[in-house]
Design an enzyme around this catalytic site. Structure first.
Site, PDB file in Angstrom:
ATOM      1  N   TYR A  65      49.300  49.932  15.993  1.00 35.31           N
ATOM      2  CA  TYR A  65      48.047  50.334  15.334  1.00 35.31           C
ATOM      3  C   TYR A  65      47.067  50.877  16.374  1.00 35.31           C
ATOM      4  O   TYR A  65      46.465  51.937  16.182  1.00 35.31           O
ATOM      5  CB  TYR A  65      47.457  49.143  14.581  1.00 35.31           C
ATOM      6  N   LYS A 116      45.284  54.560  16.638  1.00 34.02           N
ATOM      7  CA  LYS A 116      43.834  54.812  16.595  1.00 34.02           C
ATOM      8  C   LYS A 116      43.326  55.407  17.917  1.00 34.02           C
ATOM      9  O   LYS A 116      42.400  56.219  17.911  1.00 34.02           O
ATOM     10  CB  LYS A 116      43.072  53.526  16.241  1.00 34.02           C
ATOM     11  N   SER A 132      38.534  56.061  12.579  1.00 38.85           N
ATOM     12  CA  SER A 132      39.190  55.413  13.703  1.00 38.85           C
ATOM     13  C   SER A 132      38.981  53.928  13.500  1.00 38.85           C
ATOM     14  O   SER A 132      39.126  53.405  12.379  1.00 38.85           O
ATOM     15  CB  SER A 132      38.579  55.932  15.010  1.00 38.85           C
TER      16      SER A 132
HETATM   17  N1  NAP Z   1      39.492  46.986   7.066  1.00 39.33           N
HETATM   18  C1  NAP Z   1      39.279  47.004   8.360  1.00 39.33           C
HETATM   19  O1  NAP Z   1      39.002  45.958   8.987  1.00 39.33           O
HETATM   20  C2  NAP Z   1      39.313  48.307   9.117  1.00 39.33           C
HETATM   21  C3  NAP Z   1      38.748  48.331  10.408  1.00 39.33           C
HETATM   22  C4  NAP Z   1      38.766  49.510  11.133  1.00 39.33           C
HETATM   23  C5  NAP Z   1      39.350  50.643  10.588  1.00 39.33           C
HETATM   24  N2  NAP Z   1      39.902  50.601   9.339  1.00 39.33           N
HETATM   25  C6  NAP Z   1      40.515  51.829   8.832  1.00 39.33           C
HETATM   26  O2  NAP Z   1      39.967  52.142   7.574  1.00 39.33           O
HETATM   27  C7  NAP Z   1      40.902  52.899   6.815  1.00 39.33           C
HETATM   28  C8  NAP Z   1      40.963  52.364   5.394  1.00 39.33           C
HETATM   29  O3  NAP Z   1      41.446  51.040   5.404  1.00 39.33           O
HETATM   30  P1  NAP Z   1      40.883  49.907   4.419  1.00 39.33           P
HETATM   31  O4  NAP Z   1      40.362  48.821   5.261  1.00 39.33           O
HETATM   32  O5  NAP Z   1      40.006  50.515   3.395  1.00 39.33           O
HETATM   33  O6  NAP Z   1      42.252  49.355   3.791  1.00 39.33           O
HETATM   34  P2  NAP Z   1      42.828  49.430   2.295  1.00 39.33           P
HETATM   35  O7  NAP Z   1      41.833  48.928   1.332  1.00 39.33           O
HETATM   36  O8  NAP Z   1      44.134  48.747   2.336  1.00 39.33           O
HETATM   37  O9  NAP Z   1      43.019  50.988   2.049  1.00 39.33           O
HETATM   38  C9  NAP Z   1      44.014  51.737   2.692  1.00 39.33           C
HETATM   39  C10 NAP Z   1      44.159  53.022   1.928  1.00 39.33           C
HETATM   40  O10 NAP Z   1      45.072  53.885   2.618  1.00 39.33           O
HETATM   41  C11 NAP Z   1      45.925  54.428   1.649  1.00 39.33           C
HETATM   42  N3  NAP Z   1      47.205  54.901   2.182  1.00 39.33           N
HETATM   43  C12 NAP Z   1      48.129  54.235   2.891  1.00 39.33           C
HETATM   44  N4  NAP Z   1      49.167  55.042   3.186  1.00 39.33           N
HETATM   45  C13 NAP Z   1      48.871  56.249   2.632  1.00 39.33           C
HETATM   46  C14 NAP Z   1      49.524  57.507   2.574  1.00 39.33           C
HETATM   47  N5  NAP Z   1      50.740  57.709   3.115  1.00 39.33           N
HETATM   48  N6  NAP Z   1      48.913  58.542   1.928  1.00 39.33           N
HETATM   49  C15 NAP Z   1      47.715  58.373   1.349  1.00 39.33           C
HETATM   50  N7  NAP Z   1      47.058  57.200   1.354  1.00 39.33           N
HETATM   51  C16 NAP Z   1      47.633  56.158   1.993  1.00 39.33           C
HETATM   52  C17 NAP Z   1      46.134  53.316   0.630  1.00 39.33           C
HETATM   53  O11 NAP Z   1      46.604  53.894  -0.566  1.00 39.33           O
HETATM   54  P3  NAP Z   1      47.646  53.214  -1.593  1.00 39.33           P
HETATM   55  O12 NAP Z   1      46.779  52.651  -2.670  1.00 39.33           O
HETATM   56  O13 NAP Z   1      48.468  54.333  -2.064  1.00 39.33           O
HETATM   57  O14 NAP Z   1      48.416  52.172  -0.817  1.00 39.33           O
HETATM   58  C18 NAP Z   1      44.714  52.801   0.527  1.00 39.33           C
HETATM   59  O15 NAP Z   1      43.960  53.575  -0.368  1.00 39.33           O
HETATM   60  C19 NAP Z   1      42.230  52.840   7.590  1.00 39.33           C
HETATM   61  O16 NAP Z   1      42.405  54.044   8.306  1.00 39.33           O
HETATM   62  C20 NAP Z   1      42.008  51.682   8.559  1.00 39.33           C
HETATM   63  O17 NAP Z   1      42.773  51.826   9.724  1.00 39.33           O
HETATM   64  C21 NAP Z   1      39.890  49.454   8.592  1.00 39.33           C
END
Ligand code: NAP
Length: 270
Positions: free
Chosen positions: A145, A149, A131
């Site tokens: 978004y 979430k 989340s």
């Molecule tokens: N970074 C933050 O500040 C933050 C804060 C709170 C929550 N989150 C949550 O953490 C999670 C991971 O995000 P992150 O920060 O690690 O960002 P990230 O580095 O951009 O990673 C996002 C990942 O999601 C994958 N993805 C997107 N669409 C997809 C699909 N249809 N099927 C399979 N994979 C898919 C991307 O794969 P591709 O390589 O194929 O694009 C990538 O591996 C998300 O759910 C995000 O909402 C992040």
């Protein structure tokens, strides 16, 4: 040895978590949309890199089947894949609205539904959903978004009770700002040039959000550690915060009335 299947393991939190679990002796099914591009995770012992696109049910089933064939069973599903649409709701197209839910909400539901028969057969399992602190509080111009979430929070909290009857645990991880490609590849900017009225506010809020991502940010490894603690936690705990900013916002939300909290957010983006 236990096995975790991770969605979105190509980068950021998913990738850090694949490394973190692998270093601690877990088997990892590291799934991604383009496994042919992966050059590092597939060199690690006990890591199976395979294709999974949360929008395509056949790839989910295929990844689960391959994971079970390779490692015998799967113990934990980490629903991590996700991205954020940012901009005024009025400017969002139907395609943009649908895509945000297809990936962040229906993607989680698709993967969850696909793993449940396996967990029920094993009479055990754990589902950990990524989340966000943005699943507990909301900032301006991120309505899609936040909606996705907040949906994950409600979905997971209800499943927590339902699946406990099958000895399947459900947990959510709520990170604050994390230094990943979230503000790059995973940020879809929504803007309709004809909606000039939002332009100044949009730019100001975006700048504030970006500044906060520069100054107030934790590492993906910190989130991986929190996910690991959740995976080995034998208690009935449901929520796990990651990052000081997430803890601050959670406390502020709890100790304020709705009015007070919303005034606090408004003043931050004035
Ligand atoms: N970074 C933050 O500040 C933050 C804060 C709170 C929550 N989150 C949550 O953490 C999670 C991971 O995000 P992150 O920060 O690690 O960002 P990230 O580095 O951009 O990673 C996002 C990942 O999601 C994958 N993805 C997107 N669409 C997809 C699909 N249809 N099927 C399979 N994979 C898919 C991307 O794969 P591709 O390589 O194929 O694009 C990538 O591996 C998300 O759910 C995000 O909402 C992040």
């Amino acid at each position: 040895m236990k096995t975790i299947l991770i969605t979105g393991a190509s980068s950021g939190i998913g990738r850090a978590t694949a490394n973190y679990f692998s270093e601690r002796g877990w088997n990892v099914v590291a799934t991604m949309r383009s496994p042919e591009k992966e050059t590092e995770l597939n060199r690690l012992d006990c890591v199976l890199v395979t294709k999974l696109d949360v929008e395509r049910k056949a790839t989910i089933q295929d990844a689960i089947t391959k994971g079970i064939e390779h490692f015998g069973k799967i113990d934990v599903l980490l629903n991590n894949a996700g991205y954020a649409a940012f901009g005024p709701f009025e400017a969002a197209t139907d395609v943009q609205v649908k895509k945000q839910f297809d990936v962040n909400v229906f993607g989680v539901m698709n993967s969850t539904k696909a793993i449940l028969p396996h967990f029920r057969t094993n009479k055990a399992g754990m589902i950990i959903n990524l989340s966000s602190i943005g699943g507990r509080v909301a900032f301006p111009l991120i309505s899609l978004y936040h909606a996705s979430k907040w949906a994950i929070e409600g979905f997971s909290e209800s499943l927590y009770y339902e699946l406990a009857t099958q000895n399947i645990k459900v947990k959510v991880i709520e990170p604050g700002n994390i230094a990943t490609d979230f503000t790059g590849r995973s940020l879809e900017l929504i803007m309709d040039e004809s909606l000039e009225v939002y332009k100044t506010y949009h730019e100001k809020v975006l700048q504030k959000q970006m500044e906060s991502f520069q100054t107030n940010v934790s590492t993906p490894e910190l989130v991986a550690k929190v996910i690991y603690e959740a995976a080995i936690d034998q208690t009935e705990r449901f929520r796990y915060l990651a990052g000081e900013d997430a803890k601050f916002l959670e406390n502020k939300r709890k100790e304020s009335s709705d009015d007070e909290f919303m005034k606090f957010i408004t003043s931050n983006f004035r």
